[in-house]
Scaffold this motif. Structure first.
Motif, PDB file in Angstrom:
ATOM      1  N   THR A  45      -6.423  12.502 117.874  1.00 37.89           N
ATOM      2  CA  THR A  45      -5.944  11.066 118.311  1.00 37.89           C
ATOM      3  C   THR A  45      -5.139  10.254 117.236  1.00 37.89           C
ATOM      4  O   THR A  45      -4.327   9.661 117.354  1.00 37.89           O
ATOM      5  N   GLN A  85      -5.967   8.919 124.958  1.00 40.55           N
ATOM      6  CA  GLN A  85      -6.982   9.778 125.147  1.00 40.55           C
ATOM      7  C   GLN A  85      -7.967   9.006 126.418  1.00 40.55           C
ATOM      8  O   GLN A  85      -8.757   9.806 127.293  1.00 40.55           O
ATOM      9  N   ASP A 161      -2.528  12.604 125.007  1.00 39.43           N
ATOM     10  CA  ASP A 161      -3.805  12.826 124.258  1.00 39.43           C
ATOM     11  C   ASP A 161      -4.773  13.156 125.331  1.00 39.43           C
ATOM     12  O   ASP A 161      -5.381  12.538 126.029  1.00 39.43           O
ATOM     13  N   GLU A 162      -5.260  14.575 125.384  1.00 36.81           N
ATOM     14  CA  GLU A 162      -6.115  15.154 126.156  1.00 36.81           C
ATOM     15  C   GLU A 162      -5.801  14.697 127.826  1.00 36.81           C
ATOM     16  O   GLU A 162      -6.660  14.143 128.595  1.00 36.81           O
TER      17      GLU A 162
HETATM   18 MG   LIG Z   1      -9.099  12.247 120.349  1.00 35.08          MG
END
Ligand SMILES: [Mg+2]
Ligand SMILES: Nc1ncnc2c1ncn2[C@@H]1O[C@H](COP(=O)(O)OP(=O)(O)OP(=O)(O)O)[C@@H](O)[C@H]1O
Lengths: 309, 274
Positions: A45, A85, A161-162
């Motif tokens: 991140t 995220q 992010d994810e």
């Molecule tokens: Mg992260």
């Protein structure tokens, strides 16, 4: 324009004593996907934040779409879409309002912002929920809306992010298809993920990071073959015995009672391993031989499974 | 536009001339004000709760303690002395919203998204503070009517009363910038709330808002007579009651401008770097 859409050179970021990103360099060619893999706290991140101008690096250089992330921030921002995220949408606005707001703030004009919002709601199957406040959305719906918000301007470079954390399998497949279509149309994607299957499917190149440093990089295939071609797994009677066995064999404890070895000469290693175990009076409950997955790569490189730590 | 490579430069080109300059800063700020006020409209309970606290104060000081408190200004009933204090306290407490709102946006990751957009850097905070100021105008107008219901009388003219509202709203605006800095420095809304009170208590209670400071111990009186909230309350009394010299109006404006001039750049810098 440059053929490298994202370039990082020795990026570094510390928080007090914590080195979040130690020194990471990477290059993502245009219209490809880079998968950034790493355990919790590896620095994924932080890397995304620096490349999206959200966070100022301590040192090093980042370039996105040809623009310097420290000195040409607005130009970088005009080139990117970011889905962080945690779904960054306003709970009290409707899905449509969230998208319109992003459109207005990216200066595409009010009318275009509205039109684009409708398109994205449609694309992410949110049209029916479009006029409901987001606080009534499920986790997966928020995630999809958040991704839509990253796509408002058709950005040439996308940071995710994810992106599929919390999505059900069907939504995940949907999203993979969306990403594949975008990439086929020329979008460059930097994606972090905990799902190795996701990196395997989407990423042209993979960078595995561990404690802020690059542990390995290459295509999924290269990473797998680097390890060897066989994985041997022993299931032991208890976690304590697993620890002993791992030490004995030079393997890693995968999940409680499982010890994993990655080898290029499977059968002979298997015999040797069984010999060592029996000389220590350890009898495995179960033995399996299989081909390596990215999970194995990850585990071997970081000594850590994505799920714990 | 069919080939991706043709599409990319276009998007960059569209906005190359945008994103800078005063006009875009103003438009971005308006977009953020719209967003913040939409949230207020969507969750009207918050506005109701914002009124509950000053109503309790009115009830307590007007009816519970009021009888025992000597009036500050000769000849005027205590309720006239009290209400300007309540108004200024209300706008000051209204600034908690700024801290809570920003801290929540940060906590939810929304600030991160906004930072990644090519929007004006001052618009997130500007939009927050202006929305909270708008909300303050609304809340204080309601409180003015509450005041009239419990017997509050103004002793000047309508223009001066309106100027009094303006004076306290300006003060609230300045305080919002302090709370913007606080909101950006904590991790969530609850922490913002917790951080707000220690700052608000000495400002609102150690003041002349409810009782004349004459009976306070020297050290406390020293503070209660000089601090910006007291000056603002006296300014509002000057405009609404005519019991104080107009100097306090100018004093309050000077404080508000000074607080804004110092805190707004600090908050924006915090937003950029934090
Ligand atoms: Mg992260
Ligand atoms: N704002 C911050 N203040 C202090 N430390 C931080 C901050 N942000 C990140 N860190 C630390 O930096 C390291 C890297 O964090 P980062 O969020 O980049 O990891 P990650 O790879 O994204 O992890 P995850 O998979 O859990 O999302 C961690 O040790 C984290 O505790």
């Amino acid at each position: 324009m440059t053929e490298t859409a994202i370039l990082a050179e020795d990026l570094r970021k510390t928080y007090g004593d914590v080195v979040a990103v130690d020194r990471i360099s990477l290059a993502v060619p245009r219209a490809t996907v880079l998968g950034l893999l790493g355990a919790n706290g590896a620095g994924k991140t932080t890397m995304v934040r620096m490349l999206t101008t959200v966070l100022k690096p301590d040192s090093g250089k980042g370039t996105v779409n040809g623009f310097d992330v420290q000195h040409q921030q607005q130009a970088v921002r005009r080139s990117i879409g970011l889905a962080g995220q945690y779904a960054a949408v306003d709970e009290n606005l409707t899905g449509r309002e969230n998208l319109v707001l992003v459109g207005r703030l990216t200066h595409i004009g009010k009318a275009a912002a509205r039109q684009r919002a409708d398109e994205l709601l449609d694309q992410f199957h949110l049209t029916d929920a479009g006029n409901r406040p987001v606080r009534t959305y499920s986790g997966g719906m928020r995630r999809r809306l958040d991704l839509g918000a990253a796509l408002v301007t058709h950005p040439p470079v996308l940071f995710l992010d994810e992106p599929t954390t919390g999505l059900d399998p069907a939504s995940r497949l949907d999203l993979w298809e969306v990403i594949e279509t975008l990439v086929a149309d020329g979008t460059t994607v930097l994606l972090t993920t905990q799902y190795l299957e996701e990196a395997d499917r989407l990423a042209d190149n993979i960078v595995v990071i561990d404690k802020g440093l690059i542990a390995a990089e290459g295509t999924a295939k290269q990473l797998k073959s680097r390890l060897g071609d066989t994985v041997i797994e022993f299931e032991l009677a208890s976690p304590q015995i697993a620890v002993v066995a791992a030490e004995l064999l030079g393997g890693t404890v995968a999940a409680g009672t499982i010890v994993r070895l990655v080898m290029s000469n499977g059968p002979s290693t298997l015999r040797e391993a069984l010999n060592r175990l029996s000389s220590a009076d350890v009898v495995p409950a179960h033995v399996a031989l299989r081909e390596p997955t990215l999970d194995d790569v990850f585990l071997t490189l970081t000594g850590n499974s994505g799920a714990n730590s | 536009m069919n080939t991706p490579n043709a599409a990319l430069p276009t998007h960059v080109a569209i906005s190359t001339h945008a994103g800078s300059g005063f006009m875009w800063a103003a438009r971005d700020t308006m977009a953020m004000v719209w967003r913040n006020l939409t949230v207020v409209r969507r969750v009207p309970q918050l506005l109701v709760f914002a009124l509950v606290q000053p109503l309790i104060f009115v009830f307590m000081f007007r009816y519970v303690f009021g009888g025992a408190i000597p009036s500050g200004a000769a000849g005027l009933p205590y309720v006239d002395y009290l209400m300007p204090g309540i108004f200024v306290q209300t706008v000051t407490f209204g600034a908690i919203n700024t801290a809570v709102g920003l801290a929540e946006d940060k906590n939810k990751g929304l600030l991160e998204r906004l930072k990644s957009l090519p929007m004006s850097r001052s618009a997130v905070l500007g939009g927050r503070v202006l929305a909270d100021t708008t909300r303050n105008v609304f809340v204080v107008t309601m409180m003015l009517f509450v005041g009239f219901l419990v017997g509050f009388n103004t002793h000047t003219n309508a223009l001066k009363v309106a100027a009094g509202v303006g004076l306290m709203v300006l003060f609230g605006f300045a305080i919002c910038w302090i709370f913007a800095l606080i909101g950006l420095s904590v991790t969530n809304g609850e922490a913002a709330q917790a951080a707000a009170f220690p700052l608000l208590a000495p400002l609102t209670f150690a003041s002349n808002a409810f009782v004349p400071p004459d009976t306070m111990p020297d050290w406390l009186r020293w503070w209660a007579e000089r601090q910006p909230l007291s000056i603002t309350v006296r300014g509002v009394r000057a405009l609404m009651l005519g019991t104080e010299p107009m100097d306090y109006v100018w004093g309050s404006i000077a404080w508000s401008l000074a607080i804004t001039a110092v805190l707004a750049p600090l908050a924006v810098r915090r937003f950029r770097n934090g």
